[in-house]
Enzyme design. Sequence first.
Site, PDB file in Angstrom:
ATOM      1  CE  LYS A  79      47.116  62.718  16.044  1.00 55.57           C
ATOM      2  NZ  LYS A  79      46.770  64.146  16.177  1.00 55.57           N
ATOM      3  CB  SER A 154      49.284  65.547  18.752  1.00 55.29           C
ATOM      4  OG  SER A 154      48.142  65.664  17.920  1.00 55.29           O
ATOM      5  CB  SER A 178      47.635  68.182  16.159  1.00 56.59           C
ATOM      6  OG  SER A 178      47.851  68.404  17.529  1.00 56.59           O
TER       7      SER A 178
END
Lengths: 496, 487
Positions: A79, A154, A178
């Site tokens: 990420k 996210s 997330s």
Amino acid sequence: MALYDLTAHELRQQLDSGELTSRELTEALLRRIEQLDGTLGAYITVAAEEALEQARAYDEARAKGEATHPLGGIPVALKDNLVTRGLRTTAASRMLENWVPPYDATVVERLRSVKAPVLGKTNMDEFAMGGSTETSAFKVARNPWDLERVPGGSSGGSAIAVAAGLAVWALGSDTGGSIRQPAAFCGVVGMKPTYGRVSRYGLIAFASSLDQIGPFTRDVTDCALALNLICGFDPRDSTSVNLEVPDFTKALRVEPKGLRIGVPVEYLNQPVDPDVRASVDRALKLLEENGAVIKEVSLPSLQYALHVYYLIASAEASSNLARFDGVRYGLRVPAADVPRMMEETRSKGFGPEVKRRIILGTYVLSAGHYDAYYKKASQVRTLMRRDFDQAFKEVDVLFAPTTSSTAFRLGEKTRDPLSMYMTDYFTIPVNLAGLPGLSLPCGVDKDGMPIGLQIIGPPFGEEQVLKAAYTYEQLAWPNGAGRQWRAGREVAVDVR
Amino acid sequence: MSVETKVEYEIVIGLEIHAELSTESKVFCGCRTTFGADPNSLVCPVCLGLPGSLPVLNRKAVEYAIKAGLALNCEIARYSKFDRKQYFYPDLPKAYQISQYDLPLCRNGWVEFEINGEVRRVGINRVHLEEEAGKSVHSGERLLGSEYSLIDYNRGGIPLIEIVTEPDLRSPEEARVFLEQLRQILLFTGVSDVKMEEGSLRCDANISLRPKGSTKFGAKTEVKNLNSFRSVQRALEYEAQRQREVLESGGTLYQETRHWDENRGVTVAMRSKEEAHDYRYFPEPDLVPLVVDEAWIERLRAELPELPRARQARFVEQYGLPRYDAEVLTTSPQLADFFEACVAEYGQAKPVSNWIMGEFLRLLKAEGKAVEQVQVSPKGLADLLRLIDQGVINANVGKEVFEEMFHTGKEPGAIVKERGLEQISDTAALAAIVDQVIAANPDAADNVRNGEMKAIGFLIGQVMKQTGGKANPKVVQALLRERLLGG
């Protein structure tokens, strides 16, 4: 089956036997990224050269018998809020569009130490604020099961990458769901370990007391392997806990008998899509039939979770994001003087969702509001931990849906922040209480979209969670976890 | 028209003092704290506040803060925590300072000091631990209006203690004397360099006036930019006068922050209470609460050295020194240690005190050196004093020898030998010189003969000059008396 569809432990055999090199595997994944990522939008930055270099280093070490880690040589995606030395790290924000960090996050160091090629940095909601990856400043991310739907967020890019075969596994971060929510939306396994299990050093902070790094994998076995690599005390993170890390693969046992599963009534009373409810019920029934004990438990403070979360997370975010002032790194918008330069930089550098949270967080910490909001929220948080502690006196794990519905359509919730915030309803309490939580696929809805089952454990009870997850996975799909989900996903991408 | 009686005002002062702790590394990372290094050479992701970096508390900094608290007679909190103090400024890399808000490490202490022969006690409200900001250098006077500004983050993250007194001080002079006493305590405790000129000790002052006898506080002014002990007193004198004038002219004072302008000798309004920062304090989530146990506190208490006032009292008591000597010798722990080491070697205190307060401090000041940089050993000074006692050299030559010892660290005996400085006490050798001097100075000789004894000093001086200062003055005097007065 294609290379990109295999799990890490399946690939391990091929790498160990010498029938496959890390370089071949990395090249195959890079080709797949090239083919599909224009459509899927999983990556913000692809690091082809660095990944191939690491693969070569792995192959050399393996030839000398030096590379022994189960995840060595296996390509992974990160990420884009995990800091990587020499590799642009943006947090999906204009603010850091060109920021190349001078250091590695602790988890990145660990990946490098086993020579796991890093394919690139994945798309996400800006500074991890969002539940659909739609607040990314750079590109649209699409759910590989239905390209008109969001991948969740996210950590949407990491979920897509693992679901669509653009990485074998990936790391994300989970502040209010997330990791688990996008894992559910994309039909993969995602886990948020106990707060303090994984070092946060080098994770660009959203809400420090809630953030936790965790893996996306294709099955529970890979999840255990990933935890083995990333968990453990780090002297550079004062909130990481100095506790011995067990070998999590030892928890991979099918033992439904006597497993005590709690189902929070507060979750049952929540409006949930009937297909989601039916899938979770089927999973519970399957385990019960095999000897598990299902019990309703009550966590009364849960009703406040969403409010408490948005007060605490926004307050911490407003503080954590104050450093982006244009002085030292990242975006700087020139202006007549320093205060105006800071204002202009922050006005142009942050997107609307980030600004919304900064404003909310600044407000709740302001003089005269602190006691009513932040302090009160912290007190409720303590009650919530107590409720969970109470529940875990009676049960080994808690089961709940990961989300109330399957992946929604792109643009469906962007104009209504509150409905977007509601998508975290089932995942948020786990962060507030600092517990380990895992989401794994448990079926599809009438549109063929994957459904996530959430398994929650007591603090540092990752083994209990993994055991329950593995037990369900093996009972539900005795011929290999989640194969059918992959097949379903293939259709969506190919139709396109 | 009514007759106005002039109101007498009482001055109320409280101080907020920041002292940098002299730990080797910074408070939340491993960077060095060396003063004067190249700009931005002592920095890392943590003290630069780079995204993703996290603080880790320096144990030594906690110990120094606790020691400071103990030296200031504070209670040490078993449980304290850190908070973020938030404001935007370019030299503050995270846009918040990690500090302590509602649970400071130390509280409820006191400091005693002496002023005009009276012992005064000032309450210490709290001592807490926090981090330094970086240092801005502006091309102009200040940030606003400068063409450019540069920032050195070497200082950022150096551990700092903030000491807040109760509003117990009653005059600007008292404030200065207290601050000097506080500085000395910290110096003796060994937790800070406390150099106001290098900025490792800084002071803000709160001052208000109230009618004498009133128990209510008046509106206070916070005075900033006090860069020396002298400016503390000057600024507060100015500010007390300013406030008095406002009140006497029927005006009203409001709470505000004012800036001391050293050059113009005035305070200038900076911001009112309404414009004050809202720091939005909240608990620092990147650090865990700080728990200090009794055993740790007791270990640190045992490590505390004797503090300045106690040491002064002991010097008077144990060595029979005058108070003044005791005060001078305890201006720094190094000087006091040196004194005691010399006494241990020599046996008598007062001659050692005289030499240290005289020659030693004179040379120290002239060379701008610190005690620990000087080469003279306690044994060396004791040997020198013994050479004088034994008449091998006279006191004046002793000063010359001492100066060389001060520069080279050589033994006094060796210096005397090398340079042939032994005192001439041999009557036969001196008699010839005395006769020469008498012959060359008949007027002075006559004056002596006529009973003007002042002139004998002049003649002695002439003999000393002839012998390069080595003549034994007692022998010379005896010879002169014998020659001129017939014994």
